[in-house]
Design an enzyme around this catalytic site. Structure first.
Site, PDB file in Angstrom:
ATOM      1  N   GLU A  35       0.837  -1.208   0.000  1.00 10.39           N
ATOM      2  CA  GLU A  35       0.000   0.000   0.000  1.00 10.39           C
ATOM      3  C   GLU A  35       0.867   1.251   0.000  1.00 10.39           C
ATOM      4  OE1 GLU A  35      -3.072  -0.086  -1.221  1.00 10.39           O
ATOM      5  OE2 GLU A  35      -3.597  -1.471   0.392  1.00 10.39           O
ATOM      6  N   THR A  37       2.815   2.095  -2.238  1.00 13.74           N
ATOM      7  CA  THR A  37       4.102   1.779  -2.860  1.00 13.74           C
ATOM      8  C   THR A  37       4.069   2.065  -4.362  1.00 13.74           C
ATOM      9  OG1 THR A  37       3.292  -0.478  -2.974  1.00 13.74           O
ATOM     10  CG2 THR A  37       4.863   0.001  -1.228  1.00 13.74           C
ATOM     11  N   LEU A 126     -12.513   0.506  -3.021  1.00 17.42           N
ATOM     12  CA  LEU A 126     -12.342  -0.676  -3.871  1.00 17.42           C
ATOM     13  C   LEU A 126     -12.284  -0.269  -5.350  1.00 17.42           C
ATOM     14  CD1 LEU A 126     -14.807  -3.058  -1.986  1.00 17.42           C
ATOM     15  CD2 LEU A 126     -12.318  -2.941  -1.778  1.00 17.42           C
ATOM     16  N   SER A 127     -11.948   0.999  -5.580  1.00 18.73           N
ATOM     17  CA  SER A 127     -11.666   1.509  -6.926  1.00 18.73           C
ATOM     18  C   SER A 127     -12.867   1.531  -7.852  1.00 18.73           C
ATOM     19  CB  SER A 127     -10.533   0.704  -7.579  1.00 18.73           C
ATOM     20  OG  SER A 127      -9.379   0.875  -6.857  1.00 18.73           O
ATOM     21  N   SER A 128     -13.984   2.050  -7.357  1.00 21.53           N
ATOM     22  CA  SER A 128     -15.126   2.239  -8.258  1.00 21.53           C
ATOM     23  C   SER A 128     -14.745   3.214  -9.368  1.00 21.53           C
ATOM     24  CB  SER A 128     -16.343   2.737  -7.485  1.00 21.53           C
ATOM     25  OG  SER A 128     -16.020   3.878  -6.733  1.00 21.53           O
ATOM     26  N   GLU A 165      -7.282  10.426 -14.315  1.00 18.63           N
ATOM     27  CA  GLU A 165      -7.458  10.739 -12.891  1.00 18.63           C
ATOM     28  C   GLU A 165      -6.437  11.790 -12.433  1.00 18.63           C
ATOM     29  OE1 GLU A 165      -9.081   7.773 -10.743  1.00 18.63           O
ATOM     30  OE2 GLU A 165      -8.658   8.636  -8.792  1.00 18.63           O
ATOM     31  N   ASP A 177      -4.639   0.746  -9.339  1.00 21.43           N
ATOM     32  CA  ASP A 177      -6.072   0.462  -9.458  1.00 21.43           C
ATOM     33  C   ASP A 177      -6.472   0.225 -10.910  1.00 21.43           C
ATOM     34  OD1 ASP A 177      -5.819   1.120  -6.829  1.00 21.43           O
ATOM     35  OD2 ASP A 177      -6.929   3.006  -6.973  1.00 21.43           O
ATOM     36  N   TYR A 227      -3.762  12.389   0.441  1.00 18.29           N
ATOM     37  CA  TYR A 227      -3.074  11.450  -0.457  1.00 18.29           C
ATOM     38  C   TYR A 227      -1.927  12.164  -1.173  1.00 18.29           C
ATOM     39  CZ  TYR A 227      -2.432   8.012  -4.186  1.00 18.29           C
ATOM     40  OH  TYR A 227      -1.896   7.089  -5.048  1.00 18.29           O
TER      41      TYR A 227
HETATM   42  C1  GLA Z   1      -5.283   4.561  -4.172  1.00 19.08           C
HETATM   43  C2  GLA Z   1      -4.546   4.935  -5.450  1.00 19.08           C
HETATM   44  C3  GLA Z   1      -3.507   3.873  -5.818  1.00 19.08           C
HETATM   45  C4  GLA Z   1      -2.610   3.550  -4.623  1.00 19.08           C
HETATM   46  C5  GLA Z   1      -3.423   3.297  -3.369  1.00 19.08           C
HETATM   47  C6  GLA Z   1      -2.569   3.141  -2.148  1.00 19.08           C
HETATM   48  O1  GLA Z   1      -6.059   3.423  -4.380  1.00 19.08           O
HETATM   49  O2  GLA Z   1      -5.444   5.114  -6.519  1.00 19.08           O
HETATM   50  O3  GLA Z   1      -2.773   4.306  -6.927  1.00 19.08           O
HETATM   51  O4  GLA Z   1      -1.671   4.556  -4.427  1.00 19.08           O
HETATM   52  O5  GLA Z   1      -4.365   4.331  -3.125  1.00 19.08           O
HETATM   53  O6  GLA Z   1      -1.793   2.004  -2.240  1.00 19.08           O
END
Ligand code: GLA
Length: 392
Positions: A35, A37, A126-128, A165, A177, A227
């Protein structure tokens, strides 16, 4: 999987009948370990989940793109010739960003009507958003290919989504993601080196256990600003380390031993903590993948727990909601390991739980969470599914 007949009916009700209606899908992801990374050129280990963004689409003869989501009111209309203008709209900026990037990259774009049905819970970490970006890129790149233009491969789909993004939506995210959404394969986790995008598919075999995702349902997150701040702290740390290790191109190339030998060049304690997390998290990914390949789930679980602690204490991206979920989970019998997944500040944890312990897990963690936080957590068990594709 989405009910395509129902989706088609809804599409026709909104946009009218006739023409060829096609279906595409791209999934969300769970990151098993690794995470914060990815934007440091390190390792990640995500898998695509069976929750996805499914789209019914029909080409148009003009340069208009209309967007509608099944769970939102209203149709958003985009003009391909004014695609830079939609950065501040409430819904549709991910899609507009993708169209903008495709156009800049020389893909041939056509107008279209689209209906999105998203089963990745919004705001769950969860990357919607990556699911929406990658399915949109897949659709329009497929159409481009059919019109004699370029067609993107899976890695290109991911890079287009990431650029959308970064540049359009303004979140400086890494590649994980979008890569996972584009490249996922059933029952496989992706061992990805983020600076070279070399990827090894590793069977996600966890014996008599399942991955249980627990959602904090936290509404107000720090989100993009925190972030982006973490990301610049890592850049600052790398700048200093690079002065004494000029051959290194990113934090992901620095081993724990090399870091220990040189870490005193970083004077700022916060920056040092952030970098310490990244260096050791990267090492944990390597060791976790080895453990999983050997079928040593117990050791794999220990690395998950260590990852959570590091994200809490050194990277400071957890918060009381994620800590309550992960730390409670770690004490429940039959739980092999538990950690936050994704960016943090809210969203989900991932836990490896023995099949016969899942009911008790959900009951115990759910009860303690509600008592401490004041509202309910949600629990999901998804399959590990396929990446971006047309559904025929
Ligand atoms: C989000 C970002 C990813 C990654 C994670 C943390 O999901 O979109 O690129 O950096 O956070 O690991």
């Amino acid at each position: 999987m989405a009910d395509l007949c129902a989706l088609k009916k809804e599409f026709e009700k909104i946009y009218g009948e006739g023409g060829e209606i096609r279906f595409f899908a791209s999934p969300g992801r769970v990151n098993l370990i690794g995470e914060h990374t990815d934007y440091n050129g390190g390792f990640v280990f995500p898998a695509a989940i069976s929750a996805e963004s499914t789209v019914a689409v029909r080409k148009r003869e003009d340069r208009i793109v209309r967007l509608k989501a099944t769970d939102l009111d209203g149709i958003v209309t985009l003009d391909l010739d004014k695609i830079g203008d939609y950065k501040d709209i409430n819904y549709g900026n991910y899609q507009a960003g993708v169209l903008d990037e495709l156009m800049k990259d020389g893909y041939i774009l056509t107008g279209a009507d689209l209906l999105y049905e998203d089963s990745v819970p919004h705001g769950s970490g969860l990357s919607s958003s990556a699911a929406i970006e990658v399915v949109t890129a897949k659709i329009f790149s497929t159409f481009s290919g059919e019109m004699g233009g370029k067609e993107a491969n899976k890695t290109e789909l991911a890079l287009i989504g990431q650029r959308a993004e970064n540049k359009y939506v303004g979140v400086n995210c890494g590649i994980m993601d979008q890569f996972a959404s584009a490249n996922g394969e059933k029952n496989m986790a992706m061992f990805l080196k983020c600076d070279t995008l070399e990827c090894e598919m590793v069977p996600a075999e966890i014996g008599d256990c399942k991955l249980v995702l627990s959602n904090t349902n936290k509404k107000h997150k720090l989100g993009a600003s925190a972030y982006n701040e973490r990301r610049s702290q890592c850049e600052e740390g790398f700048r200093l380390l690079h002065e004494v290790m000029p051959e290194k191109t990113c934090l992901g190339e620095i081993t724990p031993a090399e870091f220990e030998a040189h870490k005193d060049v970083i004077k700022d304690e916060i920056v040092k903590s952030r970098v310490t997390h990244v260096i050791y998290e990267d090492d944990r990914v390597l060791k976790s993948v080895e453990a999983l390949k050997k079928g040593d789930i117990a050791t794999f679980g220990q690395y998950l727990n260590q990852s959570h602690a590091s994200l809490k204490d050194l990277y400071e991206v957890t918060g009381v909601e994620l800590d309550t979920l992960a730390e409670t989970a770690q004490t429940v019998p039959g739980v092999i390991g538990s950690r936050m997944t994704g960016a943090g500040f809210g969203g989900c944890t991932v836990s490896i739980v023995k099949n016969d312990a899942i009911d008790n897990f959900i009951e115990t963690v759910g009860k303690i969470y509600k008592e401490k936080i004041g509202y309910e957590a949600s629990f999901y068990i998804f399959d590990i599914g396929d990446g971006a594709r047309e559904l025929k």
